[in-house]
Every structure is written in structure tokens, then in C-alpha cells.
Enzyme design. Structure first.
Site, PDB file in Angstrom:
ATOM      1  N   CYS A   2      80.105 -16.827  74.424  1.00 55.37           N
ATOM      2  CA  CYS A   2      79.406 -17.151  73.169  1.00 55.37           C
ATOM      3  C   CYS A   2      79.373 -15.937  72.251  1.00 55.37           C
ATOM      4  O   CYS A   2      79.704 -14.828  72.643  1.00 55.37           O
ATOM      5  CB  CYS A   2      77.988 -17.565  73.482  1.00 55.37           C
ATOM      6  SG  CYS A   2      77.918 -18.917  74.649  1.00 55.37           S
ATOM      7  N   GLY A  28      82.872 -19.249  70.330  1.00 56.73           N
ATOM      8  CA  GLY A  28      82.217 -20.484  70.743  1.00 56.73           C
ATOM      9  C   GLY A  28      82.305 -21.514  69.649  1.00 56.73           C
ATOM     10  O   GLY A  28      81.903 -21.242  68.521  1.00 56.73           O
ATOM     11  N   ASN A 101      74.929 -14.360  75.587  1.00 54.52           N
ATOM     12  CA  ASN A 101      76.352 -14.451  75.896  1.00 54.52           C
ATOM     13  C   ASN A 101      76.546 -13.964  77.323  1.00 54.52           C
ATOM     14  O   ASN A 101      76.139 -12.853  77.651  1.00 54.52           O
ATOM     15  CB  ASN A 101      77.156 -13.580  74.927  1.00 54.52           C
ATOM     16  CG  ASN A 101      78.632 -13.456  75.311  1.00 54.52           C
ATOM     17  OD1 ASN A 101      79.250 -12.452  75.014  1.00 54.52           O
ATOM     18  ND2 ASN A 101      79.186 -14.454  75.981  1.00 54.52           N
ATOM     19  N   GLY A 102      77.167 -14.810  78.139  1.00 49.27           N
ATOM     20  CA  GLY A 102      77.419 -14.429  79.520  1.00 49.27           C
ATOM     21  C   GLY A 102      77.055 -15.555  80.448  1.00 49.27           C
ATOM     22  O   GLY A 102      76.914 -16.705  80.027  1.00 49.27           O
ATOM     23  N   TYR A 257      92.061 -11.715  75.383  1.00 45.59           N
ATOM     24  CA  TYR A 257      92.019 -12.970  74.631  1.00 45.59           C
ATOM     25  C   TYR A 257      90.785 -13.146  73.747  1.00 45.59           C
ATOM     26  O   TYR A 257      90.907 -13.492  72.577  1.00 45.59           O
ATOM     27  CB  TYR A 257      92.119 -14.139  75.614  1.00 45.59           C
ATOM     28  CG  TYR A 257      91.768 -15.492  75.047  1.00 45.59           C
ATOM     29  CD1 TYR A 257      92.584 -16.116  74.094  1.00 45.59           C
ATOM     30  CD2 TYR A 257      90.609 -16.163  75.444  1.00 45.59           C
ATOM     31  CE1 TYR A 257      92.254 -17.367  73.579  1.00 45.59           C
ATOM     32  CE2 TYR A 257      90.289 -17.421  74.931  1.00 45.59           C
ATOM     33  CZ  TYR A 257      91.106 -18.016  74.000  1.00 45.59           C
ATOM     34  OH  TYR A 257      90.779 -19.247  73.486  1.00 45.59           O
TER      35      TYR A 257
HETATM   36  O1  LIG Z   1      97.185 -21.523  79.865  1.00 47.03           O
HETATM   37  P1  LIG Z   1      96.156 -22.132  78.974  1.00 47.03           P
HETATM   38  O2  LIG Z   1      95.093 -22.839  79.752  1.00 47.03           O
HETATM   39  O3  LIG Z   1      96.740 -22.975  77.900  1.00 47.03           O
HETATM   40  O4  LIG Z   1      95.346 -20.948  78.303  1.00 47.03           O
HETATM   41  C1  LIG Z   1      95.922 -19.843  77.675  1.00 47.03           C
HETATM   42  C2  LIG Z   1      96.162 -20.110  76.213  1.00 47.03           C
HETATM   43  O5  LIG Z   1      94.933 -20.454  75.534  1.00 47.03           O
HETATM   44  C3  LIG Z   1      94.615 -19.466  74.575  1.00 47.03           C
HETATM   45  O6  LIG Z   1      94.971 -19.898  73.266  1.00 47.03           O
HETATM   46  P2  LIG Z   1      93.963 -20.624  72.262  1.00 47.03           P
HETATM   47  O7  LIG Z   1      94.635 -21.759  71.623  1.00 47.03           O
HETATM   48  O8  LIG Z   1      92.671 -20.901  72.941  1.00 47.03           O
HETATM   49  O9  LIG Z   1      93.585 -19.527  71.155  1.00 47.03           O
HETATM   50  P3  LIG Z   1      94.414 -18.572  70.188  1.00 47.03           P
HETATM   51  O10 LIG Z   1      94.732 -19.343  68.955  1.00 47.03           O
HETATM   52  O11 LIG Z   1      93.438 -17.457  69.918  1.00 47.03           O
HETATM   53  O12 LIG Z   1      95.622 -18.077  70.877  1.00 47.03           O
HETATM   54  C4  LIG Z   1      95.438 -18.260  74.946  1.00 47.03           C
HETATM   55  O13 LIG Z   1      95.723 -17.457  73.825  1.00 47.03           O
HETATM   56  C5  LIG Z   1      96.691 -18.880  75.509  1.00 47.03           C
HETATM   57  O14 LIG Z   1      97.555 -19.276  74.460  1.00 47.03           O
HETATM   58  N1  LIG Z   2      79.875 -18.428  77.012  1.00 49.70           N
HETATM   59  C1  LIG Z   2      78.632 -18.044  77.098  1.00 49.70           C
HETATM   60  O1  LIG Z   2      78.302 -16.904  76.892  1.00 49.70           O
HETATM   61  C2  LIG Z   2      77.663 -19.141  77.510  1.00 49.70           C
HETATM   62  C3  LIG Z   2      76.208 -18.773  77.563  1.00 49.70           C
HETATM   63  C4  LIG Z   2      75.461 -19.710  78.507  1.00 49.70           C
HETATM   64  N2  LIG Z   2      75.856 -19.470  79.870  1.00 49.70           N
HETATM   65  C5  LIG Z   2      75.689 -21.165  78.108  1.00 49.70           C
HETATM   66  O2  LIG Z   2      76.401 -21.873  78.800  1.00 49.70           O
HETATM   67  O3  LIG Z   2      75.195 -21.574  77.093  1.00 49.70           O
HETATM   68 MG   LIG Z   3      96.751 -18.772  72.482  1.00 48.52          MG
END
Ligand SMILES: O=P(O)(O)OC[C@H]1O[C@H](OP(=O)(O)OP(=O)(O)O)[C@H](O)[C@@H]1O
Ligand SMILES: NC(=O)CC[C@H](N)C(=O)O
Ligand SMILES: [Mg+2]
Length: 502
Positions: A2, A28, A101-102, A257
Site C-alpha cells: 500500500c 495500491g 503498509n506491510g 518492481y
Molecule cells: O509474472 P506476472 O505474474 O505477470 O508478474 C510480473 C509482471 O507484473 C508486473 O507488471 P504490472 O503490469 O503489474 O506493472 P508495470 O506496468 O509497472 O510493469 C511486473 O512488472 C511484470 O511485468
Molecule cells: N499492501 C499492504 O501494505 C496491505 C496493508 C494491509 N495488510 C492490508 O491488507 O490492507
Molecule cells: Mg510489468
């Protein structure tokens, strides 16, 4: 993963919190919320949805007050009900609201003690509600009619003693101020900054420095692992280390990421770390495949772009934007449910055929987790006419669950779990697959700050820094949070939130 923010200023903070959450939206996409405090009274608006969808103009106008906190949610515990949108509120003591967050790793045990001994009611399955109640209880135990800053820090120390897992937190104490604190391992990022005005300094706490940049705050520094920062409503800033034990171990996946490339986390520029990931990966390709026949390097937008650019430079191979991203589709990895994630990849990315036609292409992604993206994208590259489709990941194989705030709880959902690299290559349909080595990834990130001795790399290495994660724990998480269990809980366990306004 988050996003959280808190601001103490000399004017209304509603619009600035909204802007901060918009900048943190990549952390998020499921729910958003803001609470402000005006003359000791709280104004709260939260719901499921993106920031731009949750707040109407009339609601924004009601969020009055010179201090407030906000949250964008990516659920990693509980369900997707809007009742679990944050900030959470408890009235006693003093009127507390919290954004987290966490992910806590001893939620169930804490919940039990909160009920049996502390006599506190928890209304949702959210670990963040538990965290707020632990803090509230510890503050209440001090039995003070008028709080001091030292009291607040004492309560944080006690929270550290009771709570396990990852937590970067902002708390607002009605009529008193805003608190930020971070777990003793500093797993999740949190920074604070200052903006000087004619009326005096204003302060902001946020998950990522980019939120401070955009609002014109100067980054002071990260909140240290175990440390707390308190900003009184008047604008006075206090900091204190609240944990006897500190072992800094920031999450590696933030650099790979989650974080925006223009953020600085624990003194490491995410952008530079990603450039170095690209360099390291290029070195590996030259080492294990000196006679490669790659014609062009193509990133899978967005996150892999930085690493892919530097990789192509180092390999002396052309870099081309062969996939165009629909700017109105969010991040697919943090979407709930595999069906939605799968559908969104196609909606999100489209190939420019001429960059593929008759070429040997090397596709770069920052990571391969479930393989949702890579499998479809390789197919698209072939349909666009590629001769050979090679694939490289700037992170090593993701083989184990993350329990600190990334929703990948089920090993069977991870494409590399129980598979060799060759088997993953076959599963995603690539002609060749190259993964970054873990040592190289660590070196690429650590070069930005050698004071950090280690990172949370649990999803690559199965080493869990909090020391409380065993097979039984992982099996339980897996049973609770696999896609089917989540879908069931979301449909059966829907709670109407306690504060429900238009
Ligand atoms: O193997 P997967 O389960 O598909 O996960 C990995 C992918 O998901 C994320 O992209 P995402 O579309 O979430 O965001 P981005 O636009 O920041 O790359 C990440 O950058 C990879 O492309
Ligand atoms: N990604 C997060 O940081 C999530 C915070 C919290 N564990 C929730 O599920 O709302
Ligand atoms: Mg991606």
C-alpha cells in the site's frame, strides 16, 4: 504494497493528500482513503476504488483540517471489502486513525490477546485494524489525560515488542499530531520531509520520496527501522528510536518492481538500482551466451524499461519500444484474481509488428511471478512475426511466498516454484530464458548504500527475516489467501463499513 501519507501544514491538507495518494497510486489500486482533523474533529472518506474515483468534490470540501493521513490499498490480508479500506479509526483513547503498509505475521495471536486480555473488538479480518488496536491499547495503558510526545514514543516501543512482520505506518492522534513509524527490520519504505513557508515549517510523511517531490517538500531522510517521527499539530518535529533491536532488511521487491523509479528508498535511487540490474543482466548474457544472436532488446512496459535500456546499451544491441501500453490500464500484478490479471495484460499491451517481424528479440521484464505477463507477451511477439523470442528477467526466479506485504501467498501460483529454469522457459513458451542471479541483484541494489547489510529476498531465497515463518505458517497463509479462498471470502464475508458516508 500500500501507499501511505501524512501531512501537518498551516492550511487545509485535503487537496495535498489527494495529490500525494495519486502519486502513490502504483502501490495500491483497490481502495483509497483520507482522514483529516479540524479542531479535534475527524473527517473521513474511504472506499474501494482509485483515488480519482473515491473522492467527489463535495466530499473533498468536507475533508477540512490542517493535518491528515491517507492510504491507497493493495490487500495482503483480509478481503477486498470497503470495510477494510484505510485509514482505520478507533475512538479511544484520544481518537486515533491509522494507515499501514506491510503485513503482520502474528495477526492471529495478537487478535486473540486483544480480545481476551485487552478487551478490544476487531470488526474485520484486516491486520491493520489489529495493529491500530495494539497501538491504542498501549497508549491507553499509560493512563494519561494529557498526552506527551514521550508517551506516544513509549506506546510505539511497546508495539514493537508485541507486533511481528512488516509495518510502515502513519497514525493521526486527534488534536495532537501525526506519528510515523517503521518496523525494526525496516522492510517497507517510509520517508519524511519538510517544506518551509512564511508561517513556519510544514512536514510530510510518505511511503516514497516521489510524493514529497511532487508536493514541494524536501526529503529529510527515511524513518529508520524501529524509529518513530512525531509532528505536533503546531508543526514541532520529534524523532526517537523506539526499538532496542534493529536489523535493517529492506524489501528487495521494492527496487525490482513496486517503487517508482524516481523514488529514493533508504538512500538508494531506485532508478539507478534498476539501471545496474540491466547492466548485471547484460554481463550475465555476455558471460553465458557470448555468441548470442539477439537483434533487438524490447522492454515489457512499464517497470522493466529502465533495466532494459541499460541492458541494451551494455550489449550494444538496439533498444526498441515494441509494446505500447494503454495508459488507462493499471498494474496487472496487483489486481485481485487471476482472471482479471490475465485479461488485463492483453488490454494493456499491444505489439508494433515491425519491431518483431523476422527478428530475434530479447524481451525484458523486471520479474516473472505467476508468468501471466510473460506467457501472453511471448505469444504476442510470435504473432507479430518474431523469428526467435528470448526472455530475460531482471530478478531471479520467484519461488516462495512473500509474507511481508506482497500478495503472492500460494507457491503453486508461482510459475518458477518446483520448476527448473528450463521448465519455466518451456512453460512460458520462450526460446531461451535468462534470469538475473540473486547475488547480482543484491549487488546492483546495494551499490547504492553499502551500509545496508542485507535485504528481504524471501521470495527468491526462502529466508524470512522475522524468524517466525515456518512450513505451518506458509501452509496456513496459502489456505487463506489462494485465489479461490479469497473470492469466497470476498463474496461471503462482505462487511458494510462502520463509517459510511456520501
Ligand atoms: O509474472 P506476472 O505474474 O505477470 O508478474 C510480473 C509482471 O507484473 C508486473 O507488471 P504490472 O503490469 O503489474 O506493472 P508495470 O506496468 O509497472 O510493469 C511486473 O512488472 C511484470 O511485468
Ligand atoms: N499492501 C499492504 O501494505 C496491505 C496493508 C494491509 N495488510 C492490508 O491488507 O490492507
Ligand atoms: Mg510489468
Amino acid at each position: 504494497m500500500c501507499g501511505i501519507a501524512g501531512i501537518v501544514a498551516h492550511n487545509n491538507v485535503n487537496q495535498e493528500l489527494y495529490d500525494a495518494l495519486t502519486v502513490l497510486q502504483h502501490r495500491g489500486q483497490d481502495a483509497s482513503g483520507i482522514v483529516t482533523c479540524e479542531n479535534g474533529r475527524l473527517h473521513l472518506r474511504k472506499d474501494n476504488g482509485l483515488v480519482r474515483d473515491v473522492f467527489t468534490t463535495s466530499q473533498m470540501l468536507k475533508l477540512k483540517g490542517n493535518m491528515g493521513i491517507g492510504h491507497v490499498r493493495y490487500p495482503t490480508a483480509g478481503c477486498t471489502s470497503s470495510a477494510e479500506a484505510q485509514p482505520f479509526y478507533v475512538n479511544s483513547p484520544f481518537g486515533l486513525t491509522l494507515a499501514h503498509n506491510g503485513n503482520l505475521t502474528n495477526t492471529e495471536a495478537l487478535k486473540h490477546v486483544l480480545f481476551i486480555e485487552d478487551q478490544r473488538h476487531i470488526n474485520t479480518d484486516s491486520d491493520s485494524e489489529v495493529l491500530l488496536n495494539v497501538f491504542a491499547h498501549e497508549l491507553q495503558q499509560l493512563r494519561k489525560l494529557k498526552l506527551t510526545v514521550e508517551d506516544v514514543f513509549t506506546a510505539v516501543s511497546r508495539v514493537h515488542q508485541r507486533v511481528r512482520g512488516a509495518y510502515a505506518v502513519v497514525v493521526m492522534i486527534a488534536g495532537f499530531g501525526i506519528l510515523g513509524f517503521r518496523d525494526p527490520h525496516g522492510i517497507r519504505p517510509i520517508v519524511f520531509g519538510e517544506r518551509k513557508t512564511d508561517k513556519g515549517s510544514e512536514f510530510m510523511i510518505a511511503s516514497e520520496s516521489v510524493a514529497l517531490d511532487v508536493l514541494g517538500f524536501d526529503l529529510i531522510r527515511d524513518i529508520e527501522p524501529g524509529e518513530a517521527v512525531f509532528i505536533e499539530e503546531s508543526g514541532a518535529l520529534h524523532t526517537k528510536q523506539c526499538s532496542d533491536f534493529v536489523d535493517h532488511c529492506p524489501c528487495m521487491f521494492e527496487y525490482v518492481y513496486f517503487a517508482r523509479p524516481d523514488s529514493i528508498i533508504d538512500d538508494i535511487q531506485v532508478y539507478k538500482a534498476r539501471l545496474r540490474m540491466g547492466e548485471k543482466l547484460a554481463d550475465k548474457i555476455m558471460r553465458i551466451w557470448p555468441d548470442h544472436d539477439i537483434d533487438v532488446v524490447i522492454p515489457i512496459p512499464d517497470t522493466s524499461r529502465t533495466a532494459a535500456l541499460q541492458l541494451a546499451n551494455k550489449l550494444h544491441v538496439k533498444y526498441r519500444e515494441g509494446f505500447i501500453k494503454n495508459r488507462y490500464i493499471g498494474r496487472t500484478f496487483i489486481m485481485p484474481g487471476q482472471q482479471k490479471r490475465k485479461k488485463s495484460v492483453k488490454q494493456k499491451l499491444n505489439a508494433i509488428d515491425l519491431e518483431f517481424d523476422g527478428k530475434n528479440v530479447l524481451l525484458i521484464d523486471d520479474s516473472v511471478v505467476r508468468g501471466t505477463t510473460s506467457e501472453q507477451i511471448i505469444q504476442m511477439a510470435r504473432e507479430a512475426g518474431a523469428k526467435k523470442v528470448y526472455f530475460a528477467s531482471a530478478a531471479p526466479p520467484v519461488r516462495y511466498p512473500n509474507v511481508y506485504g506482497i500478495d503472492m501467498p500460494v507457491v503453486e501460483e508461482l510459475i518458477a516454484h518446483g520448476r527448473t529454469e528450463d521448465e519455466v522457459c518451456e512453460a512460458i513458451g520462450a526460446d531461451r530464458l535468462i534470469y538475473q542471479d540473486l547475488e547480482d541483484l543484491i549487488e546492483a541494489v546495494r551499490r547504492g548504500n553499502r551500509d545496508i547489510q542485507h535485504f528481504d529476498t524471501s521470495c527468491f531465497s526462502r529466508e524470512y527475516i522475522t524468524g517466525d515463518i515456518d512450513d505451518a505458517y506458509l501452509e496456513n497463509v496459502q489456505a487463506l489467501r489462494n485465489d479461490d479462498a479469497q473470492a469466497k471470502r470476498n463474496s461471503e464475508n462482505f462487511i458494510i463499513e462502520m463509517q459510511n458516508s456520501d
